[in-house]
Design a protein around this motif. Structure first.
Motif, PDB file in Angstrom:
ATOM      1  N   ALA A   8     -36.679 142.576  66.754  1.00 42.41           N
ATOM      2  CA  ALA A   8     -36.730 143.871  66.065  1.00 42.41           C
ATOM      3  C   ALA A   8     -37.694 143.901  64.889  1.00 42.41           C
ATOM      4  O   ALA A   8     -37.642 144.828  64.073  1.00 42.41           O
ATOM      5  N   HIS A   9     -38.598 142.912  64.812  1.00 41.24           N
ATOM      6  CA  HIS A   9     -39.569 142.952  63.716  1.00 41.24           C
ATOM      7  C   HIS A   9     -40.784 142.113  64.062  1.00 41.24           C
ATOM      8  O   HIS A   9     -40.773 140.885  63.934  1.00 41.24           O
ATOM      9  N   ARG A  50     -37.636 143.284  74.787  1.00 39.78           N
ATOM     10  CA  ARG A  50     -38.312 144.372  74.077  1.00 39.78           C
ATOM     11  C   ARG A  50     -38.553 143.954  72.627  1.00 39.78           C
ATOM     12  O   ARG A  50     -37.920 143.031  72.112  1.00 39.78           O
ATOM     13  N   THR A  51     -39.451 144.691  71.943  1.00 40.16           N
ATOM     14  CA  THR A  51     -39.684 144.467  70.522  1.00 40.16           C
ATOM     15  C   THR A  51     -39.737 145.803  69.783  1.00 40.16           C
ATOM     16  O   THR A  51     -39.943 146.864  70.386  1.00 40.16           O
ATOM     17  N   ILE A  52     -39.555 145.712  68.474  1.00 42.30           N
ATOM     18  CA  ILE A  52     -39.801 146.842  67.581  1.00 42.30           C
ATOM     19  C   ILE A  52     -41.045 146.493  66.778  1.00 42.30           C
ATOM     20  O   ILE A  52     -41.096 145.471  66.094  1.00 42.30           O
ATOM     21  N   GLY A  78     -40.121 150.590  70.369  1.00 45.68           N
ATOM     22  CA  GLY A  78     -40.222 151.592  69.305  1.00 45.68           C
ATOM     23  C   GLY A  78     -41.112 151.103  68.182  1.00 45.68           C
ATOM     24  O   GLY A  78     -41.439 149.914  68.088  1.00 45.68           O
ATOM     25  N   VAL A  80     -41.741 151.367  63.902  1.00 42.14           N
ATOM     26  CA  VAL A  80     -41.385 151.731  62.538  1.00 42.14           C
ATOM     27  C   VAL A  80     -42.702 151.958  61.804  1.00 42.14           C
ATOM     28  O   VAL A  80     -43.463 151.006  61.580  1.00 42.14           O
ATOM     29  N   VAL A 104     -39.337 155.254  65.807  1.00 38.69           N
ATOM     30  CA  VAL A 104     -37.896 155.063  65.604  1.00 38.69           C
ATOM     31  C   VAL A 104     -37.530 154.931  64.131  1.00 38.69           C
ATOM     32  O   VAL A 104     -36.358 154.958  63.770  1.00 38.69           O
ATOM     33  N   ALA A 271     -29.899 146.300  67.520  1.00 33.13           N
ATOM     34  CA  ALA A 271     -31.224 146.936  67.462  1.00 33.13           C
ATOM     35  C   ALA A 271     -31.331 148.053  68.478  1.00 33.13           C
ATOM     36  O   ALA A 271     -31.886 149.130  68.191  1.00 33.13           O
ATOM     37  N   GLN A 272     -30.788 147.813  69.658  1.00 33.86           N
ATOM     38  CA  GLN A 272     -30.807 148.831  70.710  1.00 33.86           C
ATOM     39  C   GLN A 272     -30.047 150.073  70.254  1.00 33.86           C
ATOM     40  O   GLN A 272     -30.508 151.206  70.417  1.00 33.86           O
ATOM     41  N   TYR A 275     -31.970 151.495  66.607  1.00 38.05           N
ATOM     42  CA  TYR A 275     -33.336 152.005  66.698  1.00 38.05           C
ATOM     43  C   TYR A 275     -33.585 152.881  67.930  1.00 38.05           C
ATOM     44  O   TYR A 275     -34.277 153.887  67.832  1.00 38.05           O
ATOM     45  N   CYS A 276     -33.062 152.469  69.070  1.00 39.52           N
ATOM     46  CA  CYS A 276     -33.479 153.097  70.328  1.00 39.52           C
ATOM     47  C   CYS A 276     -32.559 154.229  70.776  1.00 39.52           C
ATOM     48  O   CYS A 276     -33.015 155.338  71.068  1.00 39.52           O
TER      49      CYS A 276
END
Length: 282
Positions: A8-9, A50-52, A78, A80, A104, A271-272, A275-276
């Motif tokens: 997620a980062h 997946r990633t953010i 997504g 940021v 997101v 995170a899902q 964020y999603c």
């Protein structure tokens, strides 16, 4: 909703774009372009689905660049991005960017703003209201001295979902964690606040160890709980201190006391959800 494993980062950038003021040649190995092709093998090796993608420059142009990159990159769930949250037309700018469902969240680069009270400014209220209206997360790039202003923001904006980046950057080199511990406890008392397990090795310095990180991770688990913690790599910045795999393995070991459901939440489920799902993305 099935649980994906999510980093997620992470960041992608092109130096020639010219708006990464902090990214100088002094940073050596990360002063080059980083593309999805650089990251994809690392994700595959560690089973990351997946990633953010998180902003690294305080410009809307970079946010558009990231959204365009995300649209061409299946593993990016997504973005940021960044908006001048004090601009008079900030709500309209946020609405325009939020028309892209890949956006997101938003992140002002608070750690680089000289005013430690920035997040407590009333002038942010219209932008924050627009973020709530569009289902966007507020990523808080803060250090311990910014926590009082962050608490003021949380008290004033109870509907805003806030994710604390990098565990609020505890000063692991100096080792004085007392103020950070109290601040984290106060942040975690707000149920709409989440925290990323990212960036910790960078704060720990070149000689970091599991023993150095363990008190921080244990305090974050105690205060936020596994359902409000989110794994992130902070790649490629993390490579200043460790390869992707070393931080990923360290996080797995530091969270070894969590059960299967708790680990699934930290390594993707939360995170899902945060964020999603709120933006209607699977």
């Amino acid at each position: 909703m099935s649980t994906l494993r999510i980093d997620a980062h992470q960041h992608l950038w092109q130096i020639a774009r010219g708006d990464y003021g902090w990214l100088t040649p002094a940073l050596g190995p990360i002063h080059r372009d980083f593309t999805p092709d650089d990251l994809a093998p690392l994700l595959a090796r560690h089973g990351i689905d997946r990633t953010i993608l998180v902003q690294a420059a305080p410009t809307e142009a970079e946010t558009r660049f990231l959204l365009d990159t995300a649209a061409r990159t299946p593993f990016v769930a997504g973005v940021v991005g960044w908006v001048d949250v004090e601009a008079p037309d900030a709500p309209a700018r946020i609405a325009a960017l939020a028309a892209d469902p890949l956006l997101v969240g938003l992140r002002p680069m608070v750690q680089d703003i000289p005013d430690l009270g920035f997040l407590a400014r009333p002038s942010l209220a219209p932008a924050l209201a627009a973020m709530v209206a569009h289902g966007l997360v507020f990523d808080a790039l803060i250090k311990t001295p910014h926590i009082p202003a962050t608490l003021a923001l949380l008290a004033r904006e109870p509907e805003l979902t806030v994710v604390i980046d990098h565990g609020a950057k505890p000063d692991l080199v100096a080792g004085d964690l007392g103020p950070w511990r109290e601040g984290i406890k106060a942040l975690a008392a707000h149920p709409g606040t989440f925290c990323k397990l990212s960036g910790l090795v960078t704060e720990a310095g070149r000689d970091w160890s599991l023993e150095m990180l363990r008190p921080v991770v244990e305090h974050l688990l105690l205060t936020f709980g596994p359902d409000r913690l989110i794994f992130g790599s902070d790649w490629p910045v993390v490579t200043l201190r460790a390869p992707y795999e070393r931080w990923f393995d360290a996080a797995q070991m530091l969270l070894g006391g969590c059960n299967e459901d708790e680990r699934a939440a930290i390594f993707g489920g939360t995170a899902q959800r945060v964020y999603c799902a709120r933006r209607g993305r699977p």
